[in-house]
Design an enzyme around this catalytic site. Structure first.
Site, mmCIF file in Angstrom:
data_model
loop_
_atom_site.group_PDB
_atom_site.id
_atom_site.type_symbol
_atom_site.label_atom_id
_atom_site.label_comp_id
_atom_site.label_asym_id
_atom_site.label_seq_id
_atom_site.Cartn_x
_atom_site.Cartn_y
_atom_site.Cartn_z
ATOM 1 C CE1 TYR A 90 -4.051 -1.344 0.307
ATOM 2 C CE2 TYR A 90 -3.725 -2.057 2.649
ATOM 3 C CZ TYR A 90 -4.744 -1.800 1.433
ATOM 4 O OH TYR A 90 -5.824 -2.382 1.590
ATOM 5 C CG ASN A 135 -9.516 -0.320 6.154
ATOM 6 O OD1 ASN A 135 -10.540 0.299 6.306
ATOM 7 N ND2 ASN A 135 -9.234 -1.454 6.717
ATOM 8 C CB ALA A 136 -3.624 -0.331 5.726
ATOM 9 C CD GLU A 137 -6.583 -3.059 9.797
ATOM 10 O OE1 GLU A 137 -7.431 -3.138 9.360
ATOM 11 O OE2 GLU A 137 -5.324 -3.597 9.440
ATOM 12 C CG ASN A 195 -8.388 -1.258 0.139
ATOM 13 O OD1 ASN A 195 -7.547 -2.040 -0.200
ATOM 14 N ND2 ASN A 195 -8.869 -1.334 1.661
ATOM 15 C CD GLU A 196 -10.996 -4.475 2.270
ATOM 16 O OE1 GLU A 196 -10.570 -5.589 2.634
ATOM 17 O OE2 GLU A 196 -11.199 -3.587 3.351
ATOM 18 C CD GLU A 309 -6.403 -6.593 1.865
ATOM 19 O OE1 GLU A 309 -6.812 -6.881 3.120
ATOM 20 O OE2 GLU A 309 -6.664 -5.239 1.550
ATOM 21 C CE1 TYR A 374 -3.495 -7.133 10.347
ATOM 22 C CE2 TYR A 374 -3.323 -9.190 9.190
ATOM 23 C CZ TYR A 374 -4.069 -8.277 9.672
ATOM 24 O OH TYR A 374 -5.332 -8.087 9.048
#
Length: 1022
Positions: A90, A135-137, A195-196, A309, A374
């Site tokens: 990302y 997103n990606a937290e 993204n999503e 993903e 993660y």
């Protein structure tokens, strides 16, 4: 899915089936390109790159979560070594854009170009995902925090204000990436749009268009194309509930070239209850039955089954367990779930995450704390854990299993198996007849030991295998891929009940590596040769050889370690148990991502083999060693010497093309003690005589908010983002006049995200704190003035310090941060005279562009630069040399600082982590019960590398990489400790060595440019 009638009717000869299958599929599935290039093509089966089919096995890492460009090579070499063909990243608009109209692709880790050049140099394809939302937290999902004010609309739509804001970033990053596309002799093969974002339709069933979403996606695609992106465009749907952006479903606006879907069958967070609405009740290892096959058949039947993903782990939320949740996401998860994807004919997979990294500074969203480990195969401290090796034995296989990139799924049933507890999926290449039988427990949560035989269809007829040896074993949460008619070099493996690991063709002869756990049986048949012998002299063989007319079958019971079988024509079969397979490396001699079997050496033993090069008769290997290691090398007979990490090794034996040697020793390193702490007040703002007139302060004058959640009208806008302040701890300073009937309380309504908190002072007197919880994002509370002294003849000063946890994700990015309502309560009518906010040094014009824009908040210590190398700590007080704790008496904030030298010898990779602990008379229960109520920030050479909230988040270990740490010089360590209680606070700070490896990687690189020091201008923000 019903088993194929061909199989049920006696497993008809593969040859007859292959002809029919090939004829049907050659007319059914079109070959696509994007109309701009045919360098990357695709069809129902897989991606083709330069005309060659690929099983794409990728994994994700985020450069902005490891802000040391020199270490990106370390990660990519580890990814390459495992057999991955690609990796994914990302980008992060917010990281590159500190303010409107300003972009930084140059300073420090903001310059990510080297990742693309490394991909080419090392030999990995690259999937790039620039957002603009990721997103990606990540804080606000990667959007710039200046977009969260509401002034740019709801975000992620066709609002002209939002499109105008994103265009400079989107156009520039496209231009930066374009030269590195595979169409320009680079290695970037796919380019993701958004993204999503399943927003193509207002109604999924009727396909009523969502014009805003469609025009937004089309705009992103058009701008990317206009700025040189001619690679295929992809998108990742968040789950299987939507059907957006597929050209197979419609010709609607915004479609991409190839659509994929993300999947987290266990849960994307260690708190599995958060996934119940999507995944249902959590049962470990149950979620293997996701309907990928039927979903892809509906969504994208003429495109590859693609998972941009797939679960590589889970993030650890606030309040999650110390160390994350690796138990249900460990080696068994990797073994079972990733093979299950193959059983469902998925041919392009990217693991999220392969390396998670660190949410240093304020990179995290409100959901997570500092660690973004993660539970990934490569841990946060860059260590290769068992999950890496278990994933490696599959990725090595998929890289050389070229027939796997074009298969039909012919069946999935227990009828293949002699044991009804075992299910088998049959995949078959319609052109070659090669087949892959994926075995697993019928009830996947089962961890029982099951033995069975399998009915297979081969080029030599229907067989039940094994034919001679003991049955196949599934032991626990495991899956096995059994191959038939498997090509390796010029040879064919008729079948093998041991899993294929890899192969190489060396001196014109094949070397095939098979593996099976210790104590289990395996059996294989090789065509075109009719004899074999056990080649390990001095070892007792547990092996049976069954010669045939034109083949030979070998049955064996796997022993510990590695054994060798030699066939009559010189072909060698290496038999490995799991532990041996984990450290058996297939290392190419070139940088071709597609290299599979040729120009390769095989190395058994080291912790990591990074590269291999043959110069004349000298074989030069690089890699890492944990301790003294026996190494076996399968290499050309012409090799006359072996160099390991630049040093010639002493070869013990070099018989039959197998070189043996011993590498490494027991590397050690001891850290110096952290001592010499000095301390100073970091909250002078509560003093009545403090003058809030420096450049740090902004007067809140805005009366109308652009945020969709407007604040109370009795004060100016106190949302931090609307005052150009975005991250960290914030300080408010308000004044109100003295009166004859003064107020008795203040009501505060503050929003700061999960795990946020705040404290309040009146006229230097502490009047209370909201301590926060792992889930609470907003708090309203009334604080009494009974513990404070109100002024009778001058203004009263109210100070609020808040911890802005982060911005939320998706639509929640617009949720405000700061004070929504502040109201004085009492017998009269009151109002505040003035509100001021302290910002970070420079506000959006950061004084430290290398670490900006998500590194620093507004605490005094940060503003003036006490955390930076080179600051003269003249105002400091010495901390007792006998003290092992840093203490704050009463409520307040102090900064502690010391400088510690390091001298790490060349040739060592030393991983260092800091440990922060806060003694209490209770364990992690609630904020109210925890007697050490504090919030602390850890700074290492200016980088904020730890957020420590002991009563909320349970992280105590904070890895810090080389480059942030100076491995050959002085290191400035600073800790701000915010006591939220009159009882004061105590914290202990130490550091530990996580591991020491001998390595070829130069950890003594010059990283000084990443650690800029203090500058005089900081004084202006006192």
């Amino acid at each position: 899915m019903l088993i194929s009638k061909t199989v049920l009717s006696g497993l008809a000869l593969g040859a007859s089936f292959v002809g029919v299958s090939a004829q049907q599929n050659s007319t059914r599935w079109p070959l696509h390109d994007n109309g701009l290039t045919d360098t990357v093509e695709w069809d129902h089966y897989s991606f083709l790159i330069n005309g060659q089919r690929h099983f794409v096995f990728s994994g994700e890492f985020h450069y902005w979560r490891i802000p040391v460009p020199e270490l990106w090579r370390d990660l990519l070499e580890k990814i390459k070594a495992a057999g991955f063909t690609a990796f994914s990243i990302y980008n992060h608009w917010g990281y590159h854009s500190p303010k409107p109209g300003v972009l930084d692709f140059e300073n420090g880790a903001h310059n990510f170009t080297s990742i693309m050049t490394l991909a080419k140099e090392i030999g990995l394809y690259m999937i790039i995902r620039p957002g603009p939302y990721v997103n990606a937290e990540a804080n606000a999902g990667g959007l710039p925090l200046w977009t969260t004010t509401g002034a740019y609309g709801k975000l992620r739509d066709n609002d002209p204000r939002y499109l105008e804001a994103l265009t400079p970033y989107w156009a520039n990053i496209s231009k930066i990436i374009a030269p590195h596309l595979i169409t320009n002799d680079g290695n970037v093969i796919l380019y993701q749009i958004e993204n999503e974002y399943a927003e193509q339709w207002l109604d999924e069933e009727t396909h009523e268009p969502n014009t805003s979403g469609q025009e937004y996606m089309q705009y992103l695609e058009d701008v990317a194309r206009e700025n040189g992106i001619d690679a295929p465009l992809i998108h990742n749907l968040p789950n299987m509930n939507g059907h957006s952006w597929s050209k197979d479903l419609s010709n609607a606006t915004g479609n991409v070239d190839v659509i994929g879907v993300d999947s987290y069958p266990t849960c994307w967070t260690c708190n599995v209850s958060e996934c119940a609405s999507t995944n249902g009740e959590y049962i470990p290892y149950l979620k293997l039955t996701y309907p990928q096959i039927s979903y892809f058949k509906e969504l994208s039947p003429t495109q590859p089954s693609f998972m941009p993903e797939f679960q590589g782990g889970s993030y650890n939320p606030w309040g999650g367990p110390q160390g994350g949740c690796p138990d249900d996401l460990g080696p068994d998860f990797a073994n079972l779930f990733y093979r299950n994807l193959i059983s469902q004919r998925v041919s392009a997979i990217s693991l999220y995450m392969l390396y998670g990294g660190t949410n240093w500074g304020w990179h995290a969203s409100t959901d997570v704390a500092t660690s973004y480990d993660y539970s990934s195969p490569i841990s946060e401290n860059r260590k290769l854990i068992e999950k890496y090796y278990e994933t490696k034995v599959l990725t090595q296989f998929t890289k050389i299993a070229q027939d796997l990139s074009k298969v039909d799924r012919l069946g999935n049933s227990t009828k293949y198996s002699s044991n009804p507890a075992v299910s088998v999926a049959e995949l078959r290449n319609p052109d070659t007849g090669a087949a892959f039988y994926v075995t697993q427990h019928e009830y996947t949560p089962s961890g029982t030991v099951e033995k069975f035989t399998v009915k297979v269809n081969t080029s030599e007829g229907a067989l039940t295998i094994p034919q001679y040896g003991s049955q196949i074993t599934l032991n626990g949460h495991q899956s096995k891929i059994i191959v038939t008619d498997f090509k390796f070099g010029s040879k064919t493996l008729l079948y093998s009940t041991a899993e294929v690991l890899t192969y190489a063709v060396i001196d014109g002869k094949e070397v095939l590596a098979l593996w099976v756990p210790t104590g289990e049986s395996g059996e294989f048949t090789v065509k075109g040769v009719n004899s074999a012998k056990f080649a390990d002299k001095g070892r007792t063989a547990n092996i049976e050889i069954h010669p045939g007319t034109n083949n030979v079958t070998v049955s064996f019971m796997q022993r510990s370690g590695m054994s060798l079988v030699e066939l009559g024509d010189g072909t060698r079969i290496v038999l490995l148990d799991r532990s041996a397979a984990h450290v058996f490396w297939s290392t190419p001699l070139n940088n071709d991502p597609a290299e599979a079997g040729n120009n390769t050496v095989l190395v058994h033993g080291p912790y990591l083999v990074r590269s291999a090069k043959l110069e004349g008769c000298d074989l030069k290997l690089t890699g890492d060693i944990q301790n003294s290691t026996e190494v076996s090398i399968f290499a050309p007979k012409s090799v006359c010497s072996v160099n390991w990490n630049g040093k010639k090794t002493s070869v013990k034996s070099a018989k039959g093309g197998v070189i043996t040697t011993t590498l490494g020793g027991d590397a050690k390193f001891e850290l110096p003690t952290i001592s010499g702490w000095k301390s100073a007040d970091s909250l002078p703002e509560i003093a009545k005589d403090y003058s809030a007139t420096s450049k740090a302060w902004v007067v809140a004058t805005k009366t109308n908010s652009s945020n969709p959640t407007p604040p109370a009208p009795n004060n100016p806008v106190l949302y931090v983002d609307e005052n150009d302040i975005h991250v960290g701890n914030h300080i408010y300073r308000a004044t109100f006049p003295s009166t004859d009937e003064p107020p008795t309380d203040v009501y505060l309504n503050i929003t700061g995200g999960r795990a946020f908190g705040y404290s309040v002072w009146l006229n230097s007197d502490f009047i209370g704190s909201w301590l926060g919880t792992a889930t609470t994002e907003q708090n309203d509370q009334t604080f009494s003035f009974s513990n404070a002294t109100l002024s009778t003849d001058e203004d009263n000063i109210l100070v609020v310090v808040m911890d802005n946890s982060a911005h939320d994700l998706r639509d929640g990015a617009l949720n405000p941060r700061g004070i929504t309502n502040a109201t004085l309560i009492g017998p009269g009518s009151y109002s505040f005279t003035e509100w001021k906010l302290a910002g970070n040094a420079g506000f959006e014009d950061h004084l430290d562009p290398v670490r900006a824009p998500l590194n620093e908040g507004s605490l005094y210590a940060e503003r003036v630069g006490i955390h930076l190398p080179g600051y003269e700590f003249d105002e400091a007080e010495e901390v007792s040399s006998n003290s092992t704790s840093l203490t704050v008496p009463g409520a307040g904030i102090r900064v502690f600082r010391t400088v510690v030298p390091l001298s790490v010898p060349q040739g060592l990779d030393v991983s260092i982590s800091f440990r922060l602990t806060a003694p209490s008379n209770v364990t992690f229960t609630s904020a109210e019960g925890y007697t050490n109520q504090l919030r602390a920030l850890l700074f290492v050479n200016g980088y904020q590398y730890g957020r420590f909230n002991p009563y909320i988040g349970h992280q105590i270990d904070f890895p810090v990489p080389p480059g942030v740490l100076d491995y050959n010089g002085d290191n400035t360590i600073a800790v701000t400790v915010w006591s939220q209680s009159v009882d004061g606070a105590e914290i202990k700070v130490d550091w530990n060595v996580d591991y020491v490896h001998e390595t070829s990687f130069d950890m003594n690189f010059d990283g000084a440019y990443l650690r800029p020091g203090w500058i005089e201008e900081r004084r202006e923000y006192a």
